[in-house]
Design a protein around this motif. Structure first.
Motif, PDB file in Angstrom:
ATOM      1  N   LEU A 207       0.868  -1.098   0.109  1.00 41.90           N
ATOM      2  CA  LEU A 207      -0.033   0.067  -0.036  1.00 41.90           C
ATOM      3  C   LEU A 207       0.711   1.370   0.132  1.00 41.90           C
ATOM      4  O   LEU A 207       1.993   1.058   0.580  1.00 41.90           O
ATOM      5  CB  LEU A 207      -0.836   0.022   1.323  1.00 41.90           C
ATOM      6  N   ALA A 208       0.590   2.437  -0.750  1.00 40.17           N
ATOM      7  CA  ALA A 208       0.998   3.643  -0.560  1.00 40.17           C
ATOM      8  C   ALA A 208       0.220   4.666   0.043  1.00 40.17           C
ATOM      9  O   ALA A 208      -1.120   4.697   0.035  1.00 40.17           O
ATOM     10  CB  ALA A 208       1.502   4.039  -2.237  1.00 40.17           C
ATOM     11  N   LYS A 209       0.792   5.809   0.446  1.00 36.87           N
ATOM     12  CA  LYS A 209      -0.055   7.102   1.028  1.00 36.87           C
ATOM     13  C   LYS A 209      -0.847   7.382  -0.299  1.00 36.87           C
ATOM     14  O   LYS A 209      -0.526   7.736  -1.209  1.00 36.87           O
ATOM     15  CB  LYS A 209       1.098   8.088   1.120  1.00 36.87           C
ATOM     16  N   ASN A 210      -2.068   7.611   0.039  1.00 34.87           N
ATOM     17  CA  ASN A 210      -3.096   8.161  -0.575  1.00 34.87           C
ATOM     18  C   ASN A 210      -2.862   9.747  -0.429  1.00 34.87           C
ATOM     19  O   ASN A 210      -3.376  10.329   0.320  1.00 34.87           O
ATOM     20  CB  ASN A 210      -4.476   7.769  -0.402  1.00 34.87           C
ATOM     21  N   THR A 211      -2.353  10.398  -1.498  1.00 32.16           N
ATOM     22  CA  THR A 211      -2.037  11.916  -1.424  1.00 32.16           C
ATOM     23  C   THR A 211      -3.298  12.606  -1.396  1.00 32.16           C
ATOM     24  O   THR A 211      -3.362  13.972  -1.151  1.00 32.16           O
ATOM     25  CB  THR A 211      -1.061  12.346  -2.282  1.00 32.16           C
ATOM     26  N   ALA A 212      -4.198  12.064  -2.059  1.00 32.23           N
ATOM     27  CA  ALA A 212      -5.674  12.810  -2.256  1.00 32.23           C
ATOM     28  C   ALA A 212      -6.498  12.712  -0.996  1.00 32.23           C
ATOM     29  O   ALA A 212      -7.552  13.471  -0.902  1.00 32.23           O
ATOM     30  CB  ALA A 212      -6.502  12.228  -3.618  1.00 32.23           C
ATOM     31  N   PHE A 213      -6.186  12.159  -0.104  1.00 31.09           N
ATOM     32  CA  PHE A 213      -6.873  11.944   1.102  1.00 31.09           C
ATOM     33  C   PHE A 213      -6.954  13.128   2.120  1.00 31.09           C
ATOM     34  O   PHE A 213      -5.763  13.533   2.418  1.00 31.09           O
ATOM     35  CB  PHE A 213      -6.539  10.704   1.981  1.00 31.09           C
ATOM     36  N   THR A 214      -7.854  13.806   2.224  1.00 33.90           N
ATOM     37  CA  THR A 214      -7.906  15.055   3.216  1.00 33.90           C
ATOM     38  C   THR A 214      -9.058  14.977   4.093  1.00 33.90           C
ATOM     39  O   THR A 214      -9.377  15.933   5.010  1.00 33.90           O
ATOM     40  CB  THR A 214      -7.883  16.432   2.262  1.00 33.90           C
ATOM     41  N   ALA A 215      -9.558  13.944   4.512  1.00 36.89           N
ATOM     42  CA  ALA A 215     -11.043  13.918   5.294  1.00 36.89           C
ATOM     43  C   ALA A 215     -10.466  13.569   6.667  1.00 36.89           C
ATOM     44  O   ALA A 215     -11.239  13.689   7.572  1.00 36.89           O
ATOM     45  CB  ALA A 215     -11.849  12.797   4.817  1.00 36.89           C
ATOM     46  N   GLY A 216      -9.310  13.381   6.779  1.00 37.97           N
ATOM     47  CA  GLY A 216      -8.734  13.162   8.354  1.00 37.97           C
ATOM     48  C   GLY A 216      -7.223  13.201   8.296  1.00 37.97           C
ATOM     49  O   GLY A 216      -6.569  13.746   7.172  1.00 37.97           O
ATOM     50  N   PRO A 217      -6.470  12.620   9.185  1.00 32.88           N
ATOM     51  CA  PRO A 217      -4.897  12.814   9.486  1.00 32.88           C
ATOM     52  C   PRO A 217      -4.175  12.078   8.195  1.00 32.88           C
ATOM     53  O   PRO A 217      -4.721  10.864   8.017  1.00 32.88           O
ATOM     54  CB  PRO A 217      -4.891  12.192  10.699  1.00 32.88           C
ATOM     55  N   LYS A 218      -3.308  12.553   7.758  1.00 31.66           N
ATOM     56  CA  LYS A 218      -2.659  11.912   6.809  1.00 31.66           C
ATOM     57  C   LYS A 218      -1.825  10.673   7.103  1.00 31.66           C
ATOM     58  O   LYS A 218      -1.365  11.079   8.355  1.00 31.66           O
ATOM     59  CB  LYS A 218      -1.897  12.898   5.622  1.00 31.66           C
ATOM     60  N   ALA A 219      -1.588   9.507   6.415  1.00 32.24           N
ATOM     61  CA  ALA A 219      -0.677   8.812   6.811  1.00 32.24           C
ATOM     62  C   ALA A 219       0.755   9.215   7.176  1.00 32.24           C
ATOM     63  O   ALA A 219       1.258  10.086   6.604  1.00 32.24           O
ATOM     64  CB  ALA A 219      -0.437   7.760   5.657  1.00 32.24           C
ATOM     65  N   LYS A 220       1.584   8.535   8.252  1.00 32.54           N
ATOM     66  CA  LYS A 220       2.654   9.174   8.838  1.00 32.54           C
ATOM     67  C   LYS A 220       3.740   8.552   8.146  1.00 32.54           C
ATOM     68  O   LYS A 220       4.867   8.655   8.347  1.00 32.54           O
ATOM     69  CB  LYS A 220       2.557   8.987  10.183  1.00 32.54           C
ATOM     70  N   VAL A 221       3.605   7.175   7.309  1.00 29.14           N
ATOM     71  CA  VAL A 221       4.595   6.792   6.549  1.00 29.14           C
ATOM     72  C   VAL A 221       3.982   6.585   4.941  1.00 29.14           C
ATOM     73  O   VAL A 221       2.823   6.709   4.664  1.00 29.14           O
ATOM     74  CB  VAL A 221       4.634   5.081   7.063  1.00 29.14           C
ATOM     75  N   ASP A 222       5.119   6.516   4.228  1.00 33.47           N
ATOM     76  CA  ASP A 222       4.888   6.343   2.674  1.00 33.47           C
ATOM     77  C   ASP A 222       4.242   5.042   2.159  1.00 33.47           C
ATOM     78  O   ASP A 222       3.691   5.115   1.070  1.00 33.47           O
ATOM     79  CB  ASP A 222       6.204   6.869   1.749  1.00 33.47           C
ATOM     80  N   ARG A 223       4.700   4.048   2.561  1.00 31.39           N
ATOM     81  CA  ARG A 223       4.432   2.794   2.238  1.00 31.39           C
ATOM     82  C   ARG A 223       3.953   1.815   3.370  1.00 31.39           C
ATOM     83  O   ARG A 223       4.768   1.890   4.635  1.00 31.39           O
ATOM     84  CB  ARG A 223       5.455   2.212   1.294  1.00 31.39           C
TER      85      ARG A 223
END
Length: 490
Positions: A207-223
């Protein structure tokens, strides 16, 4: 069978990477998680995807509207606020998706997606794991991102808050699709902080960070890499070598040594997981299991406290027996307010097993319990008490549990035959087929278990794979489904 809290093992940063994982570990912000079971499909709504390992990988991709916090309370994630109760009868609730809640392709998450979820779940052509609660909805009204759900009169579904918290399906992706085959090997859409990248079956999923996600806290890791290692010893070897950084196993014996190693941090605690054995009542099961006295012989012939002592207390996985009480209820866990030890009456008694079977006219078994016994009972009209025992292969804890139960029952004239297999096969095919006698696996429940147990134990329940049916119990479980007050439900 026993209450088993989730255990997470987290390797510290000073653990060196193994050669096989070097390229992954050098990538900035990559976490490698080891797991002993691999999904069959990415679609957690269908029977084949009804496994913890599927949800573990897909929940960060297809996010829930609300999620449980550490206090087992639902908190908003994709929605603006907790759902609002508008009317008690007919039960009517409303909620609104956040303005920032969008799919990874840029389309907004709206009420149309919830409507598509409902229609997909209720489509009889699709092999949906459970329609519980959804089948009691009378109407859904949608206005942009706002949804109003009205349940049928007299059907005030007690777990309504968990139902509307479900992961919405992307309407523009499920329309016109055969949902049974959708997301079987890949998924090109996300609503959560991660998106799916790849799946090398038999090895790993990425899995990779979904850069389009803005509904909550962003992922703290890239993968995030899920490395699938079905063998318990191999899983812990991978942790020790640095091939993986995190694992969330059952409480295996290797954890005792891991606790002593300062390179690792072990987190454990009570949870809604419970390991148990189901007994098959259906036409594909052994005919003897339909007899109440045979089931009672199985129950009283297994010393569950001894299993706990041998696998948890003696090795040092828990400090004392008090830390891990033998589970005596199918509905509540020992840490819950309304827990009652109803199963306590079925105490271990080898003498009772033998006297019961003799009293029912069974022949060929031992007169007294003996560790060296080889004589197996045969009972009138149902034959030899020899049963297939199904569970996952490679899981050391389950293999040891089986060995103990097998020896205990053999000493009183009941035979267990191992039928172990890969998780994907036994959960995706064997369990729902009903073609087994005894099946050991883990149910993952939650705070709503007292309201949703009809599906597991009610007559015709959609996850009642053992085909158990007691009409009196079923009536009470169904009543509990529509009793919102927890005290009245208990």
């Amino acid at each position: 069978m026993l209450v088993a809290g989730a255990v997470a093992l987290v390797a510290s940063l000073i653990v060196g990477p193994a050669a096989t994982a070097k390229s992954e570990r050098q990538a900035a912000g990559t976490v490698i998680i080891g797991h002993d079971q691999e999904p069959v499909t990415l679609n957690f709504y269908i029977t084949e995807g009804n496994a913890y390992t599927t949800s573990l990988a897909m929940n960060p991709v297809l996010a829930s509207a609300s999620v449980y916090n550490q206090k087992a309370k639902l908190v908003p994630f994709l929605v603006t606020a907790p759902p609002k109760l508008l009317k008690s009868n007919p039960l009517t609730v409303t909620f609104t998706y956040k303005p920032t809640a969008t799919w990874s392709d840029g389309k907004p998450i709206t009420g149309a997606d919830f409507m598509a979820t409902y229609r997909t779940i209720m489509n009889p052509n699709f092999d949906i794991t459970s329609r519980e609660g959804w089948e009691d909805i009378a109407s859904i009204k949608v206005k942009g991102k706002t949804v109003t759900v009205t349940f049928k009169k007299g059907k005030s579904y007690a777990a309504w808050d968990a139902l509307v918290a479900a992961s919405p399906m992307p309407a523009h992706k499920v329309a016109g699709q055969n949902f049974n085959d959708l997301w079987r090997s890949s998924i090109d859409i996300a609503s959560g902080p991660f998106k799916w990248v790849s799946w090398q079956k038999g090895t790993q999923m990425v899995l990779a960070k979904n850069t389009a996600f803005t509904a909550g806290p962003k992922a703290k890791v890239d993968r995030v890499v899920f490395r699938y290692i079905p063998s318990t010893p191999s899983l812990f070897q991978a942790l020790q070598s640095g091939e993986i950084q995190v694992t969330e196993p059952q409480p295996q014996l290797q954890i005792v040594e891991i606790r002593k190693n300062s390179r690792f941090k072990v987190q454990s605690g009570p949870g809604y997981f419970w390991e148990h054995m189901d007994i098959q009542f259906g036409p594909k099961g052994h005919p003897a299991l339909k007899q109440k006295y045979v089931r009672q012989a199985l129950i009283t012939g297994i010393n569950r406290a001894q299993v706990r002592q041998a696998l948890y207390v003696a090795p040092g996985l828990v400090g004392s027996a008090k830390e891990l009480p033998v589970l005596q209820s199918h509905i509540f866990k020992p840490f819950e307010e309304y827990y009652q030890p109803n199963w306590k009456k079925w105490a271990f008694s080898q003498k009772k097993v033998i006297s019961t079977l003799k009293g029912k006219g069974c022949t060929g078994g031992p007169s007294t319990p003996s560790a060296g016994n080889s004589a197996i009972w045969s009972c009138p009209g149902v034959g030899k008490l020899s049963f297939r025992f199904t569970t996952t292969s490679g899981n050391q804890l389950r293999a040891l549990t089986f060995e103990i139960a097998q020896k205990q029952l053999k000493s009183v004239g009941i035979e267990l035959l191992p039928r172990f297999g890969p998780a994907g096969q036994v959960f995706g095919q064997v369990l729902p087929s009903g073609d087994w006698d005894i099946f050991m696996f883990t149910w993952l429940g939650g705070p709503t278990s007292s309201a949703t147990s009809f599906g597991l134990y009610g007559c015709g329940g959609d996850q009642n794979y053992m085909n158990y049916c007691n009409k009196s119990s079923s009536t009470l479980l169904q009543k509990a489904q529509f009793t919102p007050d927890p005290a009245a439900r208990a």
